[in-house]
Design a protein around this motif. Structure first.
Motif, PDB file in Angstrom:
ATOM      1  N   ARG A  22      -7.035  10.153   2.897  1.00  0.00           N
ATOM      2  CA  ARG A  22      -6.859   9.557   1.508  1.00  0.00           C
ATOM      3  C   ARG A  22      -6.483   7.778   1.704  1.00  0.00           C
ATOM      4  O   ARG A  22      -6.849   6.965   1.149  1.00  0.00           O
ATOM      5  N   ARG A  23      -5.290   7.658   2.594  1.00  0.00           N
ATOM      6  CA  ARG A  23      -5.155   6.225   2.833  1.00  0.00           C
ATOM      7  C   ARG A  23      -6.171   5.545   3.750  1.00  0.00           C
ATOM      8  O   ARG A  23      -6.168   4.228   3.280  1.00  0.00           O
ATOM      9  N   LEU A  24      -6.955   5.966   4.688  1.00  0.00           N
ATOM     10  CA  LEU A  24      -8.086   5.377   5.324  1.00  0.00           C
ATOM     11  C   LEU A  24      -9.072   5.222   4.313  1.00  0.00           C
ATOM     12  O   LEU A  24      -9.407   3.765   4.277  1.00  0.00           O
ATOM     13  N   CYS A  25      -9.524   5.737   3.417  1.00  0.00           N
ATOM     14  CA  CYS A  25     -10.447   5.426   2.549  1.00  0.00           C
ATOM     15  C   CYS A  25     -10.272   4.614   1.597  1.00  0.00           C
ATOM     16  O   CYS A  25     -10.747   3.540   1.303  1.00  0.00           O
ATOM     17  N   CYS A  54      -4.190   1.829  -9.692  1.00  0.00           N
ATOM     18  CA  CYS A  54      -4.351   0.520  -8.643  1.00  0.00           C
ATOM     19  C   CYS A  54      -5.459   0.648  -7.708  1.00  0.00           C
ATOM     20  O   CYS A  54      -5.860  -0.221  -7.085  1.00  0.00           O
ATOM     21  N   HIS A  55      -5.764   1.844  -7.114  1.00  0.00           N
ATOM     22  CA  HIS A  55      -6.427   2.526  -6.137  1.00  0.00           C
ATOM     23  C   HIS A  55      -6.322   1.389  -4.797  1.00  0.00           C
ATOM     24  O   HIS A  55      -7.341   1.382  -4.090  1.00  0.00           O
ATOM     25  N   ASP A  56      -5.244   1.130  -4.463  1.00  0.00           N
ATOM     26  CA  ASP A  56      -5.026   0.408  -3.110  1.00  0.00           C
ATOM     27  C   ASP A  56      -3.711   0.853  -2.683  1.00  0.00           C
ATOM     28  O   ASP A  56      -3.053  -0.006  -1.720  1.00  0.00           O
ATOM     29  N   ARG A  57      -2.937   1.905  -2.964  1.00  0.00           N
ATOM     30  CA  ARG A  57      -1.701   2.161  -2.496  1.00  0.00           C
ATOM     31  C   ARG A  57      -1.599   3.575  -2.879  1.00  0.00           C
ATOM     32  O   ARG A  57      -2.244   4.372  -3.153  1.00  0.00           O
ATOM     33  N   ASP A  93       0.811  -1.064   0.108  1.00  0.00           N
ATOM     34  CA  ASP A  93       0.003   0.045  -0.091  1.00  0.00           C
ATOM     35  C   ASP A  93       0.894   1.182  -0.178  1.00  0.00           C
ATOM     36  O   ASP A  93       0.238   2.477   0.218  1.00  0.00           O
ATOM     37  N   LEU A  94       2.356   0.849  -0.102  1.00  0.00           N
ATOM     38  CA  LEU A  94       3.177   2.273  -0.257  1.00  0.00           C
ATOM     39  C   LEU A  94       4.236   2.139  -1.410  1.00  0.00           C
ATOM     40  O   LEU A  94       4.626   0.871  -1.584  1.00  0.00           O
TER      41      LEU A  94
END
Length: 467
Positions: free
Chosen positions: A364-367, A174-177, A145-146
């Motif tokens: 942003r990261r939580l969502c 990717c919508h997951d990182r 995720d990073l």
């Protein structure tokens, strides 16, 4: 209602019926992928160039990818009194090994490494295409995720922009990182009056030329570079020393014949300040904060380990202009030195600093994390019928998951309805055509900054249409 099953023989039969909706699994977070050049890349039997490998300790990295780059760009002079003075003439752009060391020292645990090839020869430039190839490999990965590419900051300005924009686009697609970037280094000029002015010029170049306007919410940047206490790895065969009488000797020769002078030279070299890009240390802070407090907490006001000071110290007012740029919105999170506290991360904004919804890194990261958890936990939807019963089952699963987070103070609001909502159904989030096509649209609202003020997300799933 399910019809009772008919049995063809007498006997006692047990039927188990699920009474609760399928659970949403909380995925791991704070797991970065590091992309860059390494001393080696596996073995001839097991090559690792452009092949991701998961590692948990620095020694694992050394086993698979080798150590730090051996440096030789020093001018060393021995004075008449036997003391040594060293000047750094050039530094290696290869910093992946050291970035990993900062990552683990600052709380990082598991991560992935993608080697884009072996170290370049001295003076040979890094290749945009090779680093881009590593980013392309990361697009096929799950469980990260990073994204960290610490050597990006050593590219030319044009290549940096291409790779930075590609990295942000990669994260958005990717919508997951989420991407952690380092500010591109601006070469010093003779007309620059001070380090602070040189840094300010670098900030303006970064905002105007080094990054575009697309997908800014999917990354953050931290500056300035960090003065670290990591030892250098030296290429002693290529370091020459000017003795007091004007003759030149190699460091290896001093080791063999003049051990005291050799020791003085080594000490002088290691005493020279060493600057590294902060992304590795910042990724460690992200991982530690996720693990100890939660992904919804800002990775800020955290002391950086193995860091002596920021490369540049600025007045307080200058940090404010870094953090908030009212015209372009490209926030740069400052790293500051505080007396009795050490070097702290002093910002938690995305590059979209003027965006009302996505200006903060934890939002942003939580969502992104919640969306990833939901998508990876609803595989059971694939073969379900697109009916009201399926919609209710999906809604209940997500509501239970969000209720658990609300009870852990993730969202703001005294009541669940002030903290989040979940909507799904025909006439609510879907049309009749969506139902016929087998499409389910799920809408989620999260109060991450103020009660009853929701960040909206819409997830779409394809499943079989009703018979």
């Amino acid at each position: 209602m399910n019809m009772p099953k008919e049995y063809s023989t007498p006997g006692v039969y047990v039927e188990e019926t699920a009474t609760t909706p399928p659970a949403i699994e909380a995925m791991a977070s704070g797991v970065p992928v590091f992309i860059g050049y390494t001393e080696i890349a596996g073995t001839s039997q097991e090559p690792l160039t452009l092949i991701p490998r998961r590692i948990s300790h620095q020694w694992e990295f050394i086993q698979l990818f080798g150590s730090a780059y051996p440096e030789s760009g020093f001018a060393v002079t021995i004075h008449a009194d036997g003391t040594a003075a060293a000047v750094v003439q050039s530094s290696s752009p290869h910093v992946l090994h050291d970035s990993l060391e900062l990552f683990f020292a600052n709380g990082g645990q598991d991560c992935w490494v993608i080697s884009t090839g072996r170290f370049k020869s001295p003076g040979e430039p890094l290749q945009l295409a090779e680093l881009q190839a590593g980013l392309d490999v990361a697009a096929t990965m799950q469980g990260i995720d990073l994204i960290i590419i610490p050597e990006m900051q050593a590219l030319s300005l044009a290549d940096y922009r291409n790779l930075a924009d590609a990295t942000l686009s990669h994260a958005a697609t990717c919508h997951d990182r989420f991407a952690i970037l380092d500010m591109v280094i601006k070469p010093a000029t003779g007309n620059t009056p001070s380090l602070a002015q040189h840094f300010h010029e670098g900030v303006e170049i970064f905002r105007e030329q080094a990054i575009g306007q697309q997908h800014l919410a999917w990354g953050s940047v931290y500056a300035p570079h960090l003065m670290v206490s990591l030892p250098r790895r030296l290429d002693e065969t290529n370091i020459c020393v000017t003795l007091a009488d004007g003759t030149v000797a190699s460091l290896a020769n001093l080791f063999a014949h003049q051990r005291a002078l050799y020791t003085a030279v080594i000490a002088a070299i290691h005493a020279q300040p060493r600057a590294l890009p902060p992304s590795g240390a910042i990724a460690g802070c992200y991982a530690a904060q996720d693990r100890n407090r939660g992904i919804w907490k800002a990775p800020a006001n955290m002391t950086l380990a193995l860091v002596n000071a920021p490369a540049v110290e600025l007045p307080v007012a200058d940090y404010e202009t870094m953090n908030v740029d009212v015209t372009r919105g490209k926030s740069i999170n400052p790293i500051r030195l505080f007396t009795h506290k050490g070097t702290l991360v002093w910002g938690a904004r995305t590059l979209a600093g003027n965006d009302n919804e996505w200006r903060y890194v934890p939002t942003r990261r939580l969502c992104t994390w919640i969306e990833t958890c939901v998508r990876r936990s609803v595989g059971w939807l694939t073969f379900e019928e697109n009916t009201a019963a399926t919609w209710q089952k999906l809604q209940s699963s997500v509501e239970i998951f969000l209720m658990m987070l609300w009870r852990n103070s993730v969202f703001l609001g005294d009541k669940p309805e002030q903290a989040f909502f979940v909507r799904v159904g025909q006439g609510i989030t879907m049309t009749l055509q969506d139902v016929v096509d087998g499409r389910v649209r799920l809408e989620i609202g999260l109060a991450t900054q103020r009660p009853s003020e929701f960040v909206h997300m819409q997830l779409s799933f394809m499943l079989r249409p009703p018979a």
